[in-house]
Design a protein around this motif. Structure first.
Motif, PDB file in Angstrom:
ATOM      1  N   PRO A  78     -38.923  -1.844  -7.020  1.00 39.25           N
ATOM      2  CA  PRO A  78     -38.255  -0.624  -7.433  1.00 39.25           C
ATOM      3  C   PRO A  78     -37.915  -0.693  -8.911  1.00 39.25           C
ATOM      4  O   PRO A  78     -37.759  -1.759  -9.488  1.00 39.25           O
ATOM      5  N   THR A 126     -32.450  -0.996 -12.279  1.00 42.18           N
ATOM      6  CA  THR A 126     -31.286  -0.210 -12.657  1.00 42.18           C
ATOM      7  C   THR A 126     -30.928  -0.478 -14.106  1.00 42.18           C
ATOM      8  O   THR A 126     -31.239  -1.533 -14.643  1.00 42.18           O
ATOM      9  N   PRO A 128     -26.520  -2.427  -7.173  1.00 48.83           N
ATOM     10  CA  PRO A 128     -27.448  -2.555  -8.304  1.00 48.83           C
ATOM     11  C   PRO A 128     -28.418  -3.727  -8.165  1.00 48.83           C
ATOM     12  O   PRO A 128     -29.576  -3.620  -8.571  1.00 48.83           O
ATOM     13  N   ARG A 172     -31.103  -2.635  -5.979  1.00 53.10           N
ATOM     14  CA  ARG A 172     -31.987  -1.702  -6.678  1.00 53.10           C
ATOM     15  C   ARG A 172     -33.019  -2.433  -7.522  1.00 53.10           C
ATOM     16  O   ARG A 172     -34.060  -1.868  -7.874  1.00 53.10           O
ATOM     17  N   ALA A 182     -27.827   5.180  -2.532  1.00 53.76           N
ATOM     18  CA  ALA A 182     -28.681   4.619  -3.578  1.00 53.76           C
ATOM     19  C   ALA A 182     -30.108   4.359  -3.096  1.00 53.76           C
ATOM     20  O   ALA A 182     -30.958   3.931  -3.878  1.00 53.76           O
ATOM     21  N   VAL A 240     -31.049   2.046  -0.879  1.00 53.78           N
ATOM     22  CA  VAL A 240     -31.338   0.619  -0.688  1.00 53.78           C
ATOM     23  C   VAL A 240     -30.717   0.075   0.602  1.00 53.78           C
ATOM     24  O   VAL A 240     -30.465  -1.121   0.724  1.00 53.78           O
TER      25      VAL A 240
END
Length: 274
Positions: free
Chosen positions: A14, A17, A69, A72, A97, A99
């Motif tokens: 992904p 962030t 985060p 992410r 988010a 996730v």
């Protein structure tokens, strides 16, 4: 610190962030330094292991200020926290988010850590805001270190003694400042909500005593808690300038003694060799 030359995210992972674990501007002052150090440490582990997805344990991770985060970035995160409400908020935050499949919350604490998670099963362990509240800090650090794989890293964040002394003195509470300075636990009085504060030397001793090598020490919130909020909120460019000042001072030992929090990155001997 963040590296502007870091290569772009892998197409198999992904999108990374931004280099702040909390997008709220004022909150970023409290997390930016730790997040930069942590992300760099995770990136190094990815490169060393050849695995794009790491197993990360976040003890006392609450609602996921760091866990989400980290997820992410493509890593699998297990959050251990004693609060059911915090874990519920974590679940909702992870879902928002996108996730939720990479974040697992389990109820527990540092003392009974291996009742709920695997010993030696994690590439990285976060222990943020936990050590202040355990009865035996040395045992607490040994517990979280035991959760690491032979080539793992520990991110330890705890309340700094000097920051509390300075804050009480600047508020005019000179007796309380002196009490914190001389108290073995760094407390300024009976009404102090923090059971234990540490110096940088005490934290590094705890990390080394648990068998890790200290990779870095940073002061966190050196200035952020002392600057009037109205100045930061109303002066154009003040927030970003303060953030850059925090980052510049974080690595300098002279400022560790006045930081509100202290961050220590510990590395296993295996991580040195990987």
């Amino acid at each position: 610190m963040s590296d502007p030359m870091r290569p772009p995210a892998s197409p198999h992972r992904p999108e990374a962030t931004p280099l702040r674990s909390d997008s709220r501007p004022r909150a970023a002052l409290r997390t930016a330094v730790v997040w930069d150090v942590l992300q760099d440490a995770l990136d190094r582990r990815v490169k060393a292991t050849g695995r794009e997805s790491l197993d990360v344990l976040d003890t006392g991770g609450g609602s996921g200020n760091f866990a989400v985060p980290v997820a992410r970035l493509g890593h699998r995160v297990t959050v251990v926290d004693p609060s059911p409400n915090a874990l519920f908020a974590l679940e909702r935050r992870a879902a928002e988010a996108g996730v939720a499949d990479r974040v697992q919350g389990v109820q527990g604490d540092a003392h009974g850590l291996f009742d709920v998670v695997e010993r030696g099963g994690y590439d990285a362990v976060l222990c943020h805001g936990v050590l202040e509240y355990v009865d035996d800090p040395a045992e607490g650090v040994r517990n979280v270190v035991a959760a690491l794989r032979p080539d793992g890293v520990l991110s330890l964040l705890a309340a700094g003694l000097g920051g509390a002394v300075l804050a009480r003195a600047l508020a005019g509470h000179f007796k309380e400042a002196r009490q914190a300075l001389t108290d073995p636990a760094g407390r300024w009085g009976e009404g102090d909500p923090v059971p234990h504060r540490f110096t940088a030397g005490q934290l590094t001793d705890l990390v080394e005593g648990a068998g890790l090598r200290v990779g870095a020490v940073h002061g966190v919130r050196v200035f952020a808690d002392l600057v009037p909020g109205v100045l930061v909120d109303t002066e154009p460019g003040a927030l970003e300038a303060l953030l850059k000042l925090e980052e510049a001072a974080a690595e300098l030992p002279a400022f560790h003694s006045v930081a509100t929090q202290l961050h220590v990155l510990g590395e296993t001997r295996g991580a040195d060799e990987a």
